[in-house]
Design a protein around this motif. Structure first.
Motif, PDB file in Angstrom:
ATOM      1  N   LEU A  73       0.821  -1.213   0.000  1.00 51.40           N
ATOM      2  CA  LEU A  73       0.000   0.000   0.000  1.00 51.40           C
ATOM      3  C   LEU A  73       0.855   1.265   0.000  1.00 51.40           C
ATOM      4  O   LEU A  73       0.508   2.260  -0.647  1.00 51.40           O
ATOM      5  N   THR A  74       1.957   1.238   0.704  1.00 50.69           N
ATOM      6  CA  THR A  74       2.828   2.410   0.772  1.00 50.69           C
ATOM      7  C   THR A  74       3.506   2.671  -0.571  1.00 50.69           C
ATOM      8  O   THR A  74       3.697   3.825  -0.969  1.00 50.69           O
ATOM      9  N   ALA A  75       3.852   1.622  -1.287  1.00 45.15           N
ATOM     10  CA  ALA A  75       4.526   1.769  -2.588  1.00 45.15           C
ATOM     11  C   ALA A  75       3.554   2.061  -3.720  1.00 45.15           C
ATOM     12  O   ALA A  75       3.963   2.561  -4.785  1.00 45.15           O
ATOM     13  N   GLU A  76       2.281   1.781  -3.518  1.00 46.25           N
ATOM     14  CA  GLU A  76       1.297   1.788  -4.605  1.00 46.25           C
ATOM     15  C   GLU A  76       1.297   3.081  -5.424  1.00 46.25           C
ATOM     16  O   GLU A  76       1.399   3.062  -6.652  1.00 46.25           O
ATOM     17  N   ARG A  77       1.153   4.231  -4.782  1.00 49.55           N
ATOM     18  CA  ARG A  77       0.976   5.473  -5.537  1.00 49.55           C
ATOM     19  C   ARG A  77       2.212   5.856  -6.325  1.00 49.55           C
ATOM     20  O   ARG A  77       2.103   6.305  -7.472  1.00 49.55           O
ATOM     21  N   LEU A  78       3.395   5.675  -5.768  1.00 51.74           N
ATOM     22  CA  LEU A  78       4.599   6.025  -6.517  1.00 51.74           C
ATOM     23  C   LEU A  78       4.746   5.126  -7.734  1.00 51.74           C
ATOM     24  O   LEU A  78       5.085   5.594  -8.830  1.00 51.74           O
ATOM     25  N   VAL A  79       4.489   3.838  -7.571  1.00 53.77           N
ATOM     26  CA  VAL A  79       4.545   2.917  -8.706  1.00 53.77           C
ATOM     27  C   VAL A  79       3.575   3.369  -9.806  1.00 53.77           C
ATOM     28  O   VAL A  79       3.932   3.450 -10.989  1.00 53.77           O
ATOM     29  N   LEU A  80       2.351   3.673  -9.412  1.00 54.05           N
ATOM     30  CA  LEU A  80       1.349   4.067 -10.408  1.00 54.05           C
ATOM     31  C   LEU A  80       1.683   5.406 -11.054  1.00 54.05           C
ATOM     32  O   LEU A  80       1.558   5.570 -12.276  1.00 54.05           O
ATOM     33  N   ASN A  81       2.091   6.390 -10.264  1.00 57.07           N
ATOM     34  CA  ASN A  81       2.421   7.699 -10.834  1.00 57.07           C
ATOM     35  C   ASN A  81       3.506   7.563 -11.901  1.00 57.07           C
ATOM     36  O   ASN A  81       3.428   8.182 -12.978  1.00 57.07           O
ATOM     37  N   CYS A  82       4.544   6.790 -11.580  1.00 51.49           N
ATOM     38  CA  CYS A  82       5.650   6.622 -12.529  1.00 51.49           C
ATOM     39  C   CYS A  82       5.213   5.825 -13.755  1.00 51.49           C
ATOM     40  O   CYS A  82       5.456   6.237 -14.895  1.00 51.49           O
ATOM     41  N   MET A  83       4.554   4.711 -13.542  1.00 56.49           N
ATOM     42  CA  MET A  83       4.209   3.837 -14.662  1.00 56.49           C
ATOM     43  C   MET A  83       3.149   4.449 -15.575  1.00 56.49           C
ATOM     44  O   MET A  83       3.201   4.286 -16.800  1.00 56.49           O
ATOM     45  N   GLN A  84       2.193   5.161 -14.999  1.00 54.99           N
ATOM     46  CA  GLN A  84       1.153   5.771 -15.841  1.00 54.99           C
ATOM     47  C   GLN A  84       1.756   6.812 -16.787  1.00 54.99           C
ATOM     48  O   GLN A  84       1.441   6.832 -17.980  1.00 54.99           O
ATOM     49  N   ARG A  85       2.629   7.667 -16.244  1.00 61.09           N
ATOM     50  CA  ARG A  85       3.230   8.696 -17.098  1.00 61.09           C
ATOM     51  C   ARG A  85       4.226   8.088 -18.081  1.00 61.09           C
ATOM     52  O   ARG A  85       4.246   8.443 -19.261  1.00 61.09           O
ATOM     53  N   MET A  86       5.045   7.174 -17.606  1.00 63.94           N
ATOM     54  CA  MET A  86       6.008   6.542 -18.497  1.00 63.94           C
ATOM     55  C   MET A  86       5.302   5.780 -19.620  1.00 63.94           C
ATOM     56  O   MET A  86       5.720   5.830 -20.781  1.00 63.94           O
ATOM     57  N   SER A  87       4.218   5.098 -19.287  1.00 62.68           N
ATOM     58  CA  SER A  87       3.484   4.347 -20.315  1.00 62.68           C
ATOM     59  C   SER A  87       2.816   5.289 -21.310  1.00 62.68           C
ATOM     60  O   SER A  87       2.737   4.986 -22.510  1.00 62.68           O
ATOM     61  N   GLY A  88       2.347   6.436 -20.844  1.00 63.61           N
ATOM     62  CA  GLY A  88       1.784   7.421 -21.759  1.00 63.61           C
ATOM     63  C   GLY A  88       2.818   7.939 -22.741  1.00 63.61           C
ATOM     64  O   GLY A  88       2.555   8.083 -23.942  1.00 63.61           O
ATOM     65  N   ILE A  89       4.025   8.207 -22.232  1.00 65.86           N
ATOM     66  CA  ILE A  89       5.117   8.679 -23.092  1.00 65.86           C
ATOM     67  C   ILE A  89       5.529   7.593 -24.081  1.00 65.86           C
ATOM     68  O   ILE A  89       5.713   7.857 -25.279  1.00 65.86           O
ATOM     69  N   LYS A 122      -0.778  12.134 -22.568  1.00 69.63           N
ATOM     70  CA  LYS A 122      -1.836  11.647 -21.684  1.00 69.63           C
ATOM     71  C   LYS A 122      -1.349  10.359 -21.033  1.00 69.63           C
ATOM     72  O   LYS A 122      -0.893   9.444 -21.721  1.00 69.63           O
ATOM     73  N   SER A 123      -1.439  10.303 -19.724  1.00 66.93           N
ATOM     74  CA  SER A 123      -0.998   9.099 -19.012  1.00 66.93           C
ATOM     75  C   SER A 123      -1.890   7.918 -19.333  1.00 66.93           C
ATOM     76  O   SER A 123      -3.083   8.072 -19.625  1.00 66.93           O
ATOM     77  N   LEU A 124      -1.301   6.732 -19.284  1.00 69.37           N
ATOM     78  CA  LEU A 124      -2.073   5.495 -19.478  1.00 69.37           C
ATOM     79  C   LEU A 124      -2.775   5.156 -18.163  1.00 69.37           C
ATOM     80  O   LEU A 124      -2.203   5.335 -17.081  1.00 69.37           O
ATOM     81  N   ASP A 125      -3.977   4.653 -18.257  1.00 68.38           N
ATOM     82  CA  ASP A 125      -4.769   4.337 -17.064  1.00 68.38           C
ATOM     83  C   ASP A 125      -4.350   2.967 -16.524  1.00 68.38           C
ATOM     84  O   ASP A 125      -4.543   1.938 -17.183  1.00 68.38           O
ATOM     85  N   LEU A 126      -3.756   2.948 -15.343  1.00 75.70           N
ATOM     86  CA  LEU A 126      -3.305   1.730 -14.678  1.00 75.70           C
ATOM     87  C   LEU A 126      -3.812   1.737 -13.239  1.00 75.70           C
ATOM     88  O   LEU A 126      -4.049   2.794 -12.665  1.00 75.70           O
TER      89      LEU A 126
END
Length: 286
Positions: free
Chosen positions: A99-115, A277-281
């Motif tokens: 749970l503590t790691a969740e948001r950082l993982v998502l923030n990074c992966m959503q933007r990186m996947s969008g790029i 646009k970030s990818l929805d994950l």
């Protein structure tokens, strides 16, 4: 895919620790309040969009930084084409750590996947030409490492990483120096005095400036800034292969193919990193 040279253990650790400190502060109190310390669970990374996945390797580093005992099982890897409903990986271990790691993982992966997704799309428009797609320094402060990494994952090419690893003489440099010749000659003096070996690129705004660069020489690449298709073709003919050429400025997905058809070697697109646009994950318990 080979990890780029700027993704070092030191750089990753500094980025992740800084980002976690920003998010956690003096504690993830929602998790600490509601989840027993000895609880163990699992979650999967659910894709809710279509595109190109990026940031899986980074997610491993984030989970490991939060809790070295978390276990991540990859189902998909960086660069995979994904659709709604795909699962990228499963993470298992302490519930609090997940749970503590969740948001950082998502923030990074959503933007990186969008790029990565946008990069892959624009790269597909260049099929059949020799032109390669470049990123720029128009990145999010303190997130450049991840954004440029995502461009590579999407099939693009990294331009210079920062101000330190290449000489880029842009219009303001040229104007402040007093002209093309003065800027190039001063640069060579600087490199000689400091013992540095850096490639030199010069931005040009018209064919006259292109001609001036050709007369002075001593550069590695010429940028053709905000030139239309006719000017680009004329510049390609004028340079005649003596230097690689990069088209830049106001290039959109509608004009990309036409610019490439002019014969330039590279096209740089700042929009790869500044307006995607970030990818929805989503990271879901199951």
């Amino acid at each position: 895919m080979q990890t780029p040279p700027y993704i070092t253990p030191e750089a990753l650790s500094t980025f992740i620790r800084t980002a976690l400190a920003e998010d956690i502060g003096d504690g993830d109190h929602s998790t600490l309040a509601s989840i027993p310390a000895d609880a163990h669970n699992r979650a999967h990374l659910l894709v809710k969009d279509a595109g190109v996945l990026a940031g899986v390797e980074l997610a491993h580093h984030i989970f490991r930084e939060v809790d070295p005992e978390l276990r991540v099982q990859n189902i998909l890897t960086d660069g995979a084409r994904v659709q709604h409903g795909d699962v990228a990986f499963i993470v298992e271990g302490r519930s609090r750590s997940i749970l503590t790691a969740e948001r950082l993982v998502l923030n990074c992966m959503q933007r990186m996947s969008g790029i990565a997704t946008h990069t892959a799309y624009l790269t597909s428009l260049l099929v059949g030409t020799k032109t390669r797609l470049l990123d720029t320094r128009k990145t999010t402060p303190n997130f450049r490492m991840c954004e440029k990494w995502a461009v590579l994952i999407g099939g693009g090419v990294n331009h210079r990483y920062g101000l330190f690893d290449m000489i880029m003489l842009k219009d303001n440099h040229v104007d402040y120096a007093g002209g093309i010749r003065q800027a190039i000659e001063a640069t060579h003096q600087y490199l000689a005095q400091t013992g540095r070996q850096l490639e030199i690129e010069v931005e040009t705004r018209n064919l006259s400036e292109v001609q001036q660069v050709l007369e002075v020489g001593g550069v590695n690449r010429i940028m053709l800034d905000n030139m239309g298709p006719t000017q680009l073709r004329e510049a390609v003919a004028l340079v005649a292969g003596r230097f690689p050429l990069e088209a830049s400025g106001g290039i959109t997905e509608e004009t990309l193919a036409e610019v490439a058809a002019s014969g330039v070697d590279y096209i740089s697109v700042g929009a790869l990193t500044y307006s995607v646009k970030s990818l929805d994950l989503s990271l879901k318990a199951f």
